[in-house]
Design a protein around this motif. Structure first.
Motif, mmCIF file in Angstrom:
data_model
loop_
_atom_site.group_PDB
_atom_site.id
_atom_site.type_symbol
_atom_site.label_atom_id
_atom_site.label_comp_id
_atom_site.label_asym_id
_atom_site.label_seq_id
_atom_site.Cartn_x
_atom_site.Cartn_y
_atom_site.Cartn_z
ATOM 1 N N GLY A 342 29.883 54.313 -2.976
ATOM 2 C CA GLY A 342 28.806 54.526 -4.193
ATOM 3 C C GLY A 342 29.542 54.559 -5.028
ATOM 4 N N TYR A 344 30.565 54.030 -7.797
ATOM 5 C CA TYR A 344 30.551 52.469 -9.040
ATOM 6 C C TYR A 344 31.052 53.078 -10.370
ATOM 7 N N VAL A 426 27.281 45.569 -7.570
ATOM 8 C CA VAL A 426 26.878 47.117 -8.144
ATOM 9 C C VAL A 426 24.794 46.608 -7.734
ATOM 10 N N LEU A 429 23.855 46.788 -4.497
ATOM 11 C CA LEU A 429 24.785 47.368 -3.049
ATOM 12 C C LEU A 429 24.113 49.318 -3.683
ATOM 13 N N ASN A 430 22.847 48.923 -4.894
ATOM 14 C CA ASN A 430 22.992 49.983 -5.922
ATOM 15 C C ASN A 430 21.505 49.746 -6.053
ATOM 16 N N LYS A 433 17.746 52.722 -6.337
ATOM 17 C CA LYS A 433 18.125 53.739 -6.815
ATOM 18 C C LYS A 433 17.317 54.406 -8.109
ATOM 19 N N GLN A 477 28.328 54.334 -13.118
ATOM 20 C CA GLN A 477 27.121 55.118 -12.141
ATOM 21 C C GLN A 477 26.455 53.351 -11.829
ATOM 22 N N GLU A 478 25.686 54.066 -12.410
ATOM 23 C CA GLU A 478 24.025 53.745 -12.462
ATOM 24 C C GLU A 478 23.735 51.660 -12.094
ATOM 25 N N LEU A 552 17.052 46.529 -12.036
ATOM 26 C CA LEU A 552 17.192 47.643 -11.104
ATOM 27 C C LEU A 552 15.870 47.469 -11.012
#
Length: 561
Positions: A342, A344, A426, A429-430, A433, A477-478, A552
């Motif tokens: 995680g 990223y 990513v 995987l995320n 969030k 990261q996000e 997202l």
């Protein structure tokens, strides 16, 4: 019926010839007569007489003088002489003038008929042979281009055989290029351009033919010399003569004009590889391989350029020592470990470092780069396979990318493919969030100020009262993407919407999106949209792929379509 003209100054002899012989049975039509050579010459100007039967001794112009004038005027007439004189000098001169036969007076109608019957046979046989020869010459003329192309293709792909005499063969095939001091130019159309034009197979053959004609015409006009062209599987090959000492300036100018003409008339872009001058056509195979090998620079430098063999040789010598491959492998493993953990931002940073190995001046061959990219993509597929339905969809996307690895033409395209794959991974995987409040604020700010030429990571960070490093890490990261790539992709989606309207000029679109350098806009658009803005505008009526911006569940990037 063959047309016969009689020239005889003695009236009884003339009338006997006209009345005592059945000319029609001999296949002859008596066209007319004259009393001397001068009178006859004025009547023979039309050139429709097949056989001339003439006396030798006549006033004003004798028979031999008449035949001499006929030959000077290139009239195709079979001449038969009549004379009461059998002296050798007359016969010898008649032979020099190319007479068909010779009649010695006095003669009988039967002798005249026999002689003229043989003359008719010989005239008809001569014409039959001439027609056959004309037919063969026409066939040869029609088959020459194909025979020439076959010979050139053979010479391009195979070294000279011991028994070959290429200089002699070039003369037989009427090649316009000279045998000595050759330069080979390999012209390769941009495959992406061809795909976007949606040509059928038959269209592609016509396109190659048209392109080869443009190549020949453009280069001959600019180089001021004959140029041979032949179409190979991937390239159009041009062959010219000279040394760079005298040729280079005109060659540079001619190749640039060629690119312009192909873009203007056929809507295609091309990359061009130029060999060093070689001693003769016997080295055509070596020159061709050199020109094609030089086109490998396109992968590192970008498509649509002109590359010379000498520059390629310098390019390959910049770093003879191979880079440390262990670092490449270590980074690949670290990318996978960070994605699984995680982390990223770290994964994206290391992907950028991994891609830097590509960009070192020819440290790695194209084959090695393709193999390493395939290795990374295979490991990304394994990660995606551990996810739910969204992972299966991503596997299909990654599999399509793997199929394209060997086909992409430039390093820039390959890098964009890898970055897109990491970004998409990513995203799954995320998925749940919620982006941090600072990222939301940054995205809102970009949506409002995307057209500002001063938009930068540092400027947005100042607005949000955070450091540039922190904001950059948050993006990676996000969202699995760095700040600058996000801004470019956001702008390109806006550009697509503007181009779909059909009213905006590309220069206008670039300026309204904050790109005051149109060339920079065009390059960025091609990187993220896979085609030039002009091509996208042309195809605007067709379905457009969904944007590749990270989306997202809790936060969707506002993009107006």
């Amino acid at each position: 019926m063959l047309n016969l003209f009689i020239v005889e100054d003695e009236k009884p002899m003339r009338e006997g010839l006209l009345t005592l012989i059945d000319w029609e049975t001999l296949g002859i039509h008596v066209q007319g007569y004259a009393e001397n050579g001068l009178e006859a010459l004025s009547l023979l100007k039309s050139g429709d007489t097949d056989i001339l039967l003439t006396d030798i001794r006549m006033p004003q112009m004798d028979g031999l003088q008449l035949i001499d004038e006929i030959r000077k005027r290139s009239l195709d007439i079979a001449c038969v002489l009549m004379s009461g004189y059998s002296e050798f000098e007359y016969a010898r001169k008649a032979i020099r003038l190319g007479v068909f036969d010779y009649l010695i007076k006095p003669f009988s109608p039967r002798q005249v008929a026999a002689t003229l019957r043989e003359v008719v046979r010989r005239v008809l046989e001569k014409r039959r042979l001439s027609n056959n020869l004309d037919g063969l010459q026409q066939q040869l003329k029609q088959s020459l281009p194909m025979a020439k192309s076959q010979a050139l293709l053979q010479w391009l792909h195979a070294p000279k055989q011991i028994t070959e005499n290429r200089e002699e063969r070039m003369a037989q095939l009427q090649m316009s290029a000279a045998f000595h001091q050759i330069v080979v130019i390999a012209i390769r159309p941009d495959r992406k351009t061809l795909r976007k034009l949606n040509y059928e197979f038959s269209d592609m053959e016509l396109l190659k033919f048209a392109a080869a004609n443009i190549v020949k015409e453009t280069l001959e006009q600019t180089l001021l010399q004959p140029v041979e062209t032949v179409t190979d599987q991937q390239e159009i090959v041009a062959i010219c003569n000279g040394t760079f000492e005298f040729l280079e300036e005109k060659l540079q100018s001619g190749l640039k004009r060629l690119q312009q003409n192909l873009r203007q008339f056929l809507k295609i872009t091309v990359s061009i590889g130029v060999s060093d001058p070689k001693k003769s056509m016997d080295m055509l195979h070596e020159a061709y391989n050199e020109a094609v090998e030089t086109l490998q620079m396109m992968f590192y430098k970008g498509a649509g350029q002109i590359f010379f063999a000498r520059d390629y040789q310098h390019f390959t010598q910049i770093s003879a020592e191979a880079a440390d491959e262990s670092g490449w492998i270590t980074l690949e493993q670290s990318i996978i470990d960070n994605l699984q953990s995680g982390l990223y931002a770290e994964a994206l940073n290391e992907t950028e470092q991994w891609l830097k190995f590509f960009r070192q001046p020819h440290r790695h061959s194209r084959k090695k780069i393709d193999m390493q990219t395939l290795s990374l993509m295979s490991r990304l597929i394994r990660l995606a396979s551990e996810q739910d339905a969204s992972g299966r969809e991503l596997i299909r996307s990654f599999s399509a990318m793997i199929d394209q690895i060997g086909q992409v033409e430039t390093l820039e395209e390959l890098s964009a493919m890898v970055q897109k794959a990491i970004q998409q991974l990513v995203g799954i995987l995320n998925p749940n969030k919620t982006p941090r409040r600072k990222i939301r604020q940054a995205l809102d700010f970009i949506a409002k100020h995307y057209n500002s030429p001063d938009l930068s990571l540092a400027g947005v960070a100042r607005e949000l009262f955070v450091s540039s490093t922190y904001l950059s890490t948050l993006f990676k990261q996000e969202l699995g993407i760095n700040f600058l790539d996000y801004v470019h992709q956001f702008r390109i989606e806006k550009a697509k919407a503007m181009l779909q309207s059909g009213d905006c000029k590309i220069q206008t679109v670039a300026r309204e999106l904050g790109y005051f350098d149109e060339a920079h806009f065009t390059k960025t658009f091609k990187k993220w949209a896979g085609m030039l803005p002009s091509q996208y505008k042309k195809e605007a009526s067709q379905s457009i792929d969904p944007p590749n911006l990270p989306e997202l569940e809790a936060w969707r990037v506002p993009v107006n379509r």
